[in-house]
Write an enzyme that holds these catalytic residues in place. Structure first.
Site, PDB file in Angstrom:
ATOM      1  N   MET A   1      26.879 -19.814  17.609  1.00  0.00           N
ATOM      2  CA  MET A   1      26.577 -21.190  17.923  1.00  0.00           C
ATOM      3  C   MET A   1      26.434 -21.368  19.426  1.00  0.00           C
ATOM      4  SD  MET A   1      28.939 -23.208  15.172  1.00  0.00           S
ATOM      5  CE  MET A   1      28.577 -23.061  13.429  1.00  0.00           C
ATOM      6  N   CYS A   2      27.512 -21.230  20.195  1.00  0.00           N
ATOM      7  CA  CYS A   2      27.476 -21.343  21.651  1.00  0.00           C
ATOM      8  C   CYS A   2      28.640 -20.538  22.215  1.00  0.00           C
ATOM      9  CB  CYS A   2      27.615 -22.801  22.112  1.00  0.00           C
ATOM     10  SG  CYS A   2      26.348 -23.926  21.496  1.00  0.00           S
ATOM     11  N   ARG A   3      28.636 -20.347  23.517  1.00  0.00           N
ATOM     12  CA  ARG A   3      29.744 -19.746  24.264  1.00  0.00           C
ATOM     13  C   ARG A   3      29.962 -20.580  25.511  1.00  0.00           C
ATOM     14  NH1 ARG A   3      32.561 -16.473  21.145  1.00  0.00           N
ATOM     15  NH2 ARG A   3      32.152 -18.427  20.056  1.00  0.00           N
TER      16      ARG A   3
END
Length: 279
Positions: A1-3
């Protein structure tokens, strides 16, 4: 998804954390180890607080992949910040556009998120209608993450961040389940007022995305003198990250499931997180 990562401490060049570690955030944009996706190439952003300033934080966002943005490398090598957010994005369905890149800002507050509101397209109308009408015009993008931010602001983020986020999550879960969504929310979140950083790890199914906070720098110098003797981190420096930036025993501590952490002046406190729908 995201970091993402959040840093608090004495002013430091952004390059020290964004590019130099062997598993830096820029490396994670190409090759994440613990994320839902390996590649996080749908944009990136920075939110920077100035030392001793009461002005709102500076926000820089781009839709280009972090690994190929020469402007980001130039900025990171010349700008320092005592408290900053950095985020690399993997879209869960919303458009790849600048206003959808994190972090989001309202006044002195920054917000960034990894995760999703499940079936957000179906729930969006009910969720957005709950945003304070005075706050609604400030929503610029189309992500679930930004709606979560403005719901938290509506429920009192500026007065009591943990309680506001608990009410926001409780409201999202109640709305989702009324619409047949069994596990409505997945999140790791960071938010700040420029003095403190709050970070939350929670999901409705109790299988949240990864989140870690750093060990105190004094202890790290003893554990890994070969690295930290040359590091420019102050004793009060602390990090919260989606993934460890280096493979070092004792350097990282996993944020437990369904908890939040508060960092201020190099100290941290971990507390249980209990979503509660607003009255």
């Amino acid at each position: 998804m995201c970091r993402w990562l959040a840093y608090s401490g004495s002013p430091i060049l952004l390059d020290e954390l964004l590019f130099k570690p062997e598993h830096s955030l820029i490396e994670q944009s190409r090759s994440a180890r613990l994320g839902a996706e390996t590649t996080n190439g749908d944009g990136h952003g920075l939110g920077l607080y100035e030392d001793g300033s009461d002005v709102p934080p500076t926000v820089v966002r781009s839709i280009t992949p972090a690994w190929s943005d020469l402007n980001l490398r130039e900025l990171a090598g010349h700008f320092r910040s005592r408290l900053f957010f950095a985020h690399i994005r993997a879209s869960t369905g919303s458009a790849v556009q600048q206003t959808n890149c994190h972090p989001f800002r309202y006044g002195r507050w920054l917000w960034m998120h990894n995760g999703e509101i499940v079936d957000f397209d179906r729930l969006k109308r009910d969720l957005v209608f709950a945003v304070d009408p005075e706050l609604y015009p400030a929503i610029q993008g189309s992500t679930d993450s930004e709606v979560m931010f403005f719901l938290a602001l509506t429920f009192g983020l500026r007065e009591d961040p943990p309680a506001a986020v608990e009410r926001m999550v409780g409201f999202v879960e109640r709305t989702g389940r009324r619409n047949g969504v069994e596990h409505p929310i997945q999140m790791t979140i960071a938010t700040s007022d420029g003095e403190r950083v709050w970070s939350f790890r929670y999901s409705s199914e109790k299988r949240s995305r990864s989140l870690f906070y750093s060990t105190e720098v004094r202890s790290l110098r003893q554990l890994h003198p070969e690295i930290f003797a040359r590091e420019r981190l102050s004793d009060d420096a602390r990090l919260i990250v989606s993934e460890p930036l280096r493979d070092m025993p004792g350097a990282w501590n996993e944020v437990p499931e369904s908890t939040y952490i508060v960092i201020e002046h190099g100290m941290h406190e971990v507390n249980p997180f209990r979503p509660t729908p607003p009255a």
